[in-house]
Design an enzyme around this catalytic site. Sequence first.
Site, PDB file in Angstrom:
ATOM      1  N   HIS A   3       4.976   5.901  11.289  1.00 55.26           N
ATOM      2  CA  HIS A   3       6.267   5.200  11.217  1.00 55.26           C
ATOM      3  C   HIS A   3       7.458   6.156  11.311  1.00 55.26           C
ATOM      4  O   HIS A   3       8.560   5.724  11.647  1.00 55.26           O
ATOM      5  CB  HIS A   3       6.383   4.457   9.883  1.00 55.26           C
ATOM      6  CG  HIS A   3       5.791   3.081   9.890  1.00 55.26           C
ATOM      7  ND1 HIS A   3       6.055   2.161  10.875  1.00 55.26           N
ATOM      8  CD2 HIS A   3       4.991   2.452   8.992  1.00 55.26           C
ATOM      9  CE1 HIS A   3       5.422   1.025  10.587  1.00 55.26           C
ATOM     10  NE2 HIS A   3       4.762   1.181   9.460  1.00 55.26           N
TER      11      HIS A   3
ATOM     12  N   GLY B 235       0.824  -1.201   0.000  1.00 52.32           N
ATOM     13  CA  GLY B 235       0.000   0.000   0.000  1.00 52.32           C
ATOM     14  C   GLY B 235       0.859   1.252   0.000  1.00 52.32           C
ATOM     15  O   GLY B 235       0.617   2.194  -0.742  1.00 52.32           O
ATOM     16  N   ALA B 236       1.902   1.230   0.833  1.00 53.46           N
ATOM     17  CA  ALA B 236       2.795   2.381   0.950  1.00 53.46           C
ATOM     18  C   ALA B 236       4.024   1.958   1.739  1.00 53.46           C
ATOM     19  O   ALA B 236       4.021   0.907   2.372  1.00 53.46           O
ATOM     20  CB  ALA B 236       2.092   3.541   1.656  1.00 53.46           C
ATOM     21  N   MET B 237       5.068   2.783   1.704  1.00 52.55           N
ATOM     22  CA  MET B 237       6.306   2.440   2.406  1.00 52.55           C
ATOM     23  C   MET B 237       6.880   3.691   3.056  1.00 52.55           C
ATOM     24  O   MET B 237       7.014   4.727   2.416  1.00 52.55           O
ATOM     25  CB  MET B 237       7.298   1.822   1.413  1.00 52.55           C
ATOM     26  CG  MET B 237       8.667   1.546   1.974  1.00 52.55           C
ATOM     27  SD  MET B 237       8.627   0.298   3.306  1.00 52.55           S
ATOM     28  CE  MET B 237      10.014   0.863   4.291  1.00 52.55           C
ATOM     29  N   GLU B 238       7.259   3.541   4.335  1.00 50.11           N
ATOM     30  CA  GLU B 238       7.573   4.699   5.166  1.00 50.11           C
ATOM     31  C   GLU B 238       8.989   5.234   5.043  1.00 50.11           C
ATOM     32  O   GLU B 238       9.475   5.876   5.977  1.00 50.11           O
ATOM     33  CB  GLU B 238       7.320   4.323   6.627  1.00 50.11           C
ATOM     34  CG  GLU B 238       8.294   3.265   7.218  1.00 50.11           C
ATOM     35  CD  GLU B 238       7.764   1.843   7.153  1.00 50.11           C
ATOM     36  OE1 GLU B 238       6.877   1.580   6.315  1.00 50.11           O
ATOM     37  OE2 GLU B 238       8.243   0.996   7.920  1.00 50.11           O
ATOM     38  N   ASN B 239       9.699   5.010   3.938  1.00 48.90           N
ATOM     39  CA  ASN B 239      11.071   5.509   3.799  1.00 48.90           C
ATOM     40  C   ASN B 239      11.171   6.892   4.434  1.00 48.90           C
ATOM     41  O   ASN B 239      10.372   7.774   4.143  1.00 48.90           O
ATOM     42  CB  ASN B 239      11.457   5.638   2.327  1.00 48.90           C
ATOM     43  CG  ASN B 239      11.060   4.437   1.519  1.00 48.90           C
ATOM     44  OD1 ASN B 239      11.500   3.337   1.795  1.00 48.90           O
ATOM     45  ND2 ASN B 239      10.183   4.645   0.536  1.00 48.90           N
TER      46      ASN B 239
ATOM     47  N   HIS C 214      -0.779   6.052   8.567  1.00 47.62           N
ATOM     48  CA  HIS C 214       0.059   4.903   8.945  1.00 47.62           C
ATOM     49  C   HIS C 214       1.543   5.210   8.697  1.00 47.62           C
ATOM     50  O   HIS C 214       2.382   5.034   9.583  1.00 47.62           O
ATOM     51  CB  HIS C 214      -0.386   3.688   8.132  1.00 47.62           C
ATOM     52  CG  HIS C 214       0.381   2.432   8.423  1.00 47.62           C
ATOM     53  ND1 HIS C 214      -0.073   1.480   9.304  1.00 47.62           N
ATOM     54  CD2 HIS C 214       1.569   1.968   7.953  1.00 47.62           C
ATOM     55  CE1 HIS C 214       0.798   0.489   9.370  1.00 47.62           C
ATOM     56  NE2 HIS C 214       1.808   0.760   8.548  1.00 47.62           N
ATOM     57  N   GLU C 215       1.849   5.693   7.512  1.00 46.38           N
ATOM     58  CA  GLU C 215       3.263   5.915   7.175  1.00 46.38           C
ATOM     59  C   GLU C 215       3.861   7.075   7.963  1.00 46.38           C
ATOM     60  O   GLU C 215       5.038   7.043   8.311  1.00 46.38           O
ATOM     61  CB  GLU C 215       3.417   6.162   5.661  1.00 46.38           C
ATOM     62  CG  GLU C 215       2.832   5.072   4.767  1.00 46.38           C
ATOM     63  CD  GLU C 215       3.253   3.656   5.129  1.00 46.38           C
ATOM     64  OE1 GLU C 215       4.353   3.480   5.684  1.00 46.38           O
ATOM     65  OE2 GLU C 215       2.469   2.718   4.885  1.00 46.38           O
TER      66      GLU C 215
ATOM     67  N   GLU D  50       4.804  -2.334  13.122  1.00 50.09           N
ATOM     68  CA  GLU D  50       3.560  -2.346  12.364  1.00 50.09           C
ATOM     69  C   GLU D  50       2.321  -2.273  13.260  1.00 50.09           C
ATOM     70  O   GLU D  50       1.344  -1.630  12.918  1.00 50.09           O
ATOM     71  CB  GLU D  50       3.503  -3.579  11.460  1.00 50.09           C
ATOM     72  CG  GLU D  50       4.591  -3.593  10.391  1.00 50.09           C
ATOM     73  CD  GLU D  50       4.559  -2.369   9.493  1.00 50.09           C
ATOM     74  OE1 GLU D  50       3.591  -1.594   9.531  1.00 50.09           O
ATOM     75  OE2 GLU D  50       5.534  -2.173   8.746  1.00 50.09           O
TER      76      GLU D  50
HETATM   77 ZN   LIG Z   1       3.666  -0.101   8.268  1.00 50.90          ZN
END
Ligand SMILES: [Zn+2]
Length: 1145
Positions: free
Chosen positions: A507, A467-471, A503-504, A526
């Site tokens: 993080h 869905g997405a990535m928290e870089n 959510h991201e 998570e």
């Molecule tokens: Zn996550």
Amino acid sequence: MSLSNSRNQFLAFESHNQDNIQYERKGGIFVTTCVCVSFILCAVLVATLVGVIVYFITYFKLSQSVSTNDFWNEAEPFGHNGPPSPDLRLPSAVVPSFYRLKLRTDLDNSNFKGEVYITIKAKSNVKEIILHSKGLSINDKAKLTEQTYEEIQTLHRKKREEPSNDTISENPTTATTANTLNVTIKEVEAQKPNETIVPSSNEHNETTPIKLNTNVTNETSNDTPANETTTPTAEIPIPNNTVYTTVTNMNTHVTHSSARNIQISSITKGSGDQLIIKLASTLKPDVDYILELNFEGKISDAMTGFYKSTYTGSDGQIRSLGVTQFEPTSARAAFPCFDEPAFKAMFEISIAHPGNLTALSNMKVSSQEDIPDSPGWRWTHFERSVNMSTYLVAYIVSDFKSVETTYISKDNITKPIRVWTRPELINKASYALTITPKLLEYYEEVFGLPYVLDKLDLIAIPDFSSGAMENWGLITFRETTLLFDPAASGPRDKQNVAIDVAHELAHQWFGNLVTMKWWTDLWLNEGFATYIEYVGVDHIEPEWNMFESFSIDKMDLLRSDSLKNTSPVSRKVIDASEISQKFDEISYTKGANLIRMLNHTVSEELFHKGLLIYLNQWTYSNAEENDLWAAMSTAVKSDSNLGQLSVVDFMNSWTRQAGYPVVNVNRNYENGDVMFEQKLFTSSDDPYQAMIDQLWHIPISYTLPSQGNQSAKPQSAKPELWLKERSVIAHLPVDRTQALYVNVDAIGYYRVNYDTKNWELLSAALKSGHFKSPITKAQLIDDAFNLAKFSHVNYSQALGLTTCVIEGEDSKVVWELLLNNMGFIKYNIRSTSGYVYFQDYMKILLQKQLERLNFGLSKPKDDNEAFLIENLVMWECEVEAPRCLKWAQEEFTNWSTQGDLSNNSIPVYLRSLVYNMAIKKGGRRAFEFFWDAFQNATDPNVKTLIINNLPSTRDPALITLLLERSLNDLPNQYASTVWGVEPTVGTSIAQDFLMKNFDAIYNKFTSMDEFTFPGILNGAFGFITSEDELNKLKSFALQHKDKLLPVSQTLQKMMDTAKLRIEWMKRHAPTVNAWFKDYVTNHKKSLPEAPTTTTPSTTTASTGNATQTTIGNEIGTASSNTGNVEQNGTTVAPEINGTTTTTSP
Ligand SMILES: [Zn+2]
């Protein structure tokens, strides 16, 4: 990272019903004719015969040689077998502190070249360095230099002012970093007071090396060849917040430096992606060394590592962008590195790229420069990062556009926030841009710390796996989880964006600032981000009642967490290939629930206090779950009521044990004593003994609904007693005529069963409206259904509770839980004769509320009502209510025949349903219409909506066609979606297709990323209801045992689910069917009226199974309760749009 919606749907299989998983794919029958019926019966017969023959051939061939016990260890809980593989972890003897990474990207030729200089230290005397590298060619220019901190006595040089980046070599072949030399900044400043000063952006507490070219004579070096002493680059550590000086072209002559080369004896590739560098001499502890490696790699077409994504521009041209996705273990595929979360380091990145593209990375751009020997190309240099894990590194090269706003952080620094998309979609970026600063501001309050980087970019990637990535500082999203256009999309799309952004962003603190030590504690990252995502969205969009959605997700999870082979949230990783399996609903949703349970147990205030202690203590570092519990213990010590609470024991009992308990509540109505007893709640007839023996520390809260003259006990989720042993007896002040309700607001992660009398009291209170909280109603229904599923209560009791909505119910959470449970039954009994009574009962159940909502024909008063309408109308069609079928068919015909498809008057929140039924019932004509629409659509929401619904076709040839297209014709991001076929026709074809083409399918989807393949397995085998299919699955698993071991957990759960359904059919189907028959027979008058018009039949063909044909006959005689599209006053979007995914990341 957040799970993709489609993957999340796939992963949510365990004991969910089909409706839950393929929310969009429901509907009734448009056309039923004798011709069709005959045709269908023949088709089904032939398909069944072929299936049976294929199955027996396959099964007998396989079962001759192997026993299924070779694969499934029935005696041991999953995940407890065998020692960890020896290459699972890197040795901790060598640790990195800084990476200088220079990359030349070539999208046209799909390759990249890079140099990396890694500053490392040895903790002991070692003669080898082991790090990670995957699929990279490392050339023979590797070097290792020892760094010392000796005083430089004879420094003579002339200065020249240069920007800091000039020390970067443009030509990788001439880059020289040998014989690096360290001095402290004080020495440099002391000796060169008039040097050019360049501000440093660093704000961390580490020393910060800078580069400086010097001539060094290695008089003390033992290993360095004599000719390697020219123009090296020195790394100079400087203290925090110190301005630093860049000097080049110095004619420095060092006479007594100990900087020297260490000879590398060999570089070999080991197992587990290890790169083993053997040295001729031993590394000394606590000395800095710089390892220089030159490497080349392919820009992959997968969705992991450094990969290429493409899109079609408005001019019809295909354009490419280079993107990274490193979590969990793909940074090593982009550059050699110590690719474990605990090896945190700083990164200074430079990217060479065509000048017409933009390069982005975690940090701000520090400078750019043209590359003289490559006309049209330039270097973009980024500032040095804070200390972070490799999986959070990111860089992107694209022609994207951005919109920008600013945000003033808690420490009073103005920071730019930008949302990037391909130029065509830039008008969809404003919602994310609006909510991001609001969320950051709120999170700074929650976490008590500022967002630490100087900028934040959010970017929508056309091809993206999760869905997405928290870089850190550069968050990547699917287009549908970042972009939203209120004119074209529905509330569900908006909510998806809010949830993923929330959510991201969570993080950025929990995960990025403080990171788990190892993947065992992935759930800390998570679970926490998932919990905070609800907190965050609830703050910015309070009207959505996010904690109702949280409860729905929790109750859905309780179903899968009762399977025999469920696993604890904190689970050892035995092999690196298993890491991806940890990105599941146990880590995300159960993790979030356990944290929420702790929050409510210790109080909001103390939880917050503990959180601040934890974050402050572990900032820029790595922690384990017990570090969080220790911080919470410190926080609760001050509270006299909680002083005795051992947070560690409490939480470990939940995080380290699999599954969850049911609390049996037995009242003594004479003396007021209540016995609470805990037991494992399991779907299995033969659960593991170790799990049966488990005891949890259970916080018990209770309340009493108001009833007659008795006043309600104030509703509080705070525990009033603890159940830590097997059972406890407490005396509660409850009148014998009052219902006792335990686990207030469903905060505790357990189910509750009561004695028969208390169930009767609860049922009466529920039906007479004495429970005001929708979550309470939903919880009672959900508990009753699941207790009945495993014979802890009678089904009539659970089914009886559902009648509480017959006179109407406005709460979406009550309906959703009720319908989810009915969905499980519907799916199981759909091939039995009782299914017709089930459909009639559902019509009775839905009728009043649908009337109150005007069947969705009026504009919903808010988003929650839109969600409710979406669900109820879908069910209305699903149980073949003629009004719904007629309306849906007319909506589709009106839209699809008017020429301009962008002129779509179907309300956005009902589009998925209309498309689904058109595909399900419309045969090849409708299928091709939607396939073309998918191909032609440029809007990602439109594409997603269509591709989600295409697998609903019931035509075997079209199902096979779709599966074939998943291997060749579909973009990676959409390829696995078409495996979401419907049982039983679709799944049966998918099983055969998978078995026949296993190698091609396995290679395609496992090369894409680590996450997709389990979804394929589940698409084919996730909905088994017969022994035959179960045996087929076992044989398949045995045949491909080696390749399937990394997804054994998925297979175990599919098996458990299959057993559950098979057993349910034997045990409960007759009782349940009899109940529906009785009720419908006795309440015939409640059924919607007979129709005055006949079923529309403009579609040309229909396939379906025998059951649906039987039901379809009713269409000609049943009701049509006016689905007049002319009366549709809904404000609708001018374009096709909308998705109706129900799951949260
Ligand atoms: Zn996550």
